[in-house]
Write a protein that holds these residues in place. Structure first.
Motif: not given
Length: 320
Positions: A236-242, A253-258, A297-303
């Motif tokens: 889960v922590s790996k899904t959070r950018p920066n 590629y990800v603006s918001w993680g889980a 549904h918990r990972i938000v892709r960026n543009y």
């Protein structure tokens, strides 16, 4: 002695799951993974979001599950003019000039919230609050919902005009986001043959509400080793950018993680997946088996990800 009783209880859950799946398969053809995921959510005391085009037996699936589990079932068709009181109920003035509470359709063990994105946010929030609290409050009085309580909400991935997409904070309340696909040619042949004849299928009730609640408590008591727990939280922590564990792909590629709720659901889902498979403790494979539906549904892709056609599923698979 307690360990022996828990082992027997896990064996009982494993056998019950096989019987439940066998009964459901009498009616619902070719959706084994979907059936498995729905049952994992029920035994984990979670809710599901089901995404698929019309005609893939979503309503039939939920009705069949409720019948085999001997649970009450209500279907709510979400429309733009649906009000919160149409779902949870309202107080009316009775013949004795006293207010009395008339229960809405949400007072059932299993609720099919059909096309939840067709109704305004105010009505969506009424359902989602009930999902979280397992109760509704009317005029200062709290009314408990039947237990176990399980919501399966459906969304149509096409025809998005005039819809009200669920915000991320509300999507987070659903344990699983399950995608339904078209049946195979062989499965569709069986479906058409079964549904265009006079043959009747008689379903056997396998377990009841009290047994489901017992199994829900059993899932929580199943032990988890430290390395499996750490794997779930790291995933889960790996899904959070920066953040320190984020890969270059996640940062790009990800603006918001889980959030932390994903970690909780990963561990619960892995426990349940292990138990229904006949194992007494989850391993990393069990975490991976439920990860996609929990993280989807918990990972938000960026543009940039959308422009390059990178799907959420590809991003999740890269995490492994």
């Amino acid at each position: 002695m307690q360990f022996e009783s828990e082992v027997k209880a896990v064996d009982a859950l494993h056998q019950s799951f096989k019987k439940i799946q066998s009964e459901i398969n009498k009616v619902v053809i070719g959706q084994d993974e979907v059936i498995k995921s729905v049952l994992v959510a029920i035994f984990s005391n979670g809710h599901c979001l089901l995404v698929g085009v019309p005609g893939l037996a979503k309503t039939l699936l939920v009705q069949t599950v409720s019948s085999v589990l001997d649970l009450s079932f209500n279907r709510i068709q979400f429309t733009p003019d649906l009000m919160p009181s149409d779902i949870i109920g309202a107080e009316i003035l009775g013949e004795d000039r006293h207010l009395k509470f008339i229960k809405g359709p949400i007072f059932a063990n299993i609720i099919l919230a059909d096309e939840i994105n067709r109704t305004p946010p105010k009505t969506q929030a009424a359902l989602l609050e009930a999902m979280q609290e397992k109760a509704v409050t009317i005029a200062g009085h709290t009314h408990s919902l039947p237990q176990p309580f399980f919501v399966l909400a459906t969304q149509n991935p096409i025809e998005q005009e005039g819809t009200y997409p669920l915000p991320e904070a509300q999507l987070d309340r659903f344990m699983f986001n399950i995608h339904l696909d078209y049946p195979t040619f062989a499965d569709e042949l069986t479906i058409v043959k079964n549904t265009t004849s006079n043959s009747e299928v008689k379903l056997t009730k396998v377990i009841n509400a009290s047994e489901i609640q017992y199994f829900q408590q059993l899932i929580r008591s199943i032990p988890v080793t430290d390395h499996v727990l750490e794997y779930a939280v790291k995933l889960v922590s790996k899904t959070r950018p920066n953040t320190p564990l984020a890969s270059a792909a996640i940062n790009n590629y990800v603006s918001w993680g889980a959030g932390p709720r994903a970690s909780q659901f990963l561990v619960l889902g892995a426990k349940c997946h292990a138990a229904i498979s006949g194992k007494y403790a989850p391993d990393i494979e069990d975490v991976q088996a439920v990860a996609e539906q929990i993280l989807r549904h918990r990972i938000v892709r960026n543009y940039r990800a959308e422009a390059e056609g990178l799907s959420i599923e590809q991003i999740i698979k890269d995490l492994f």
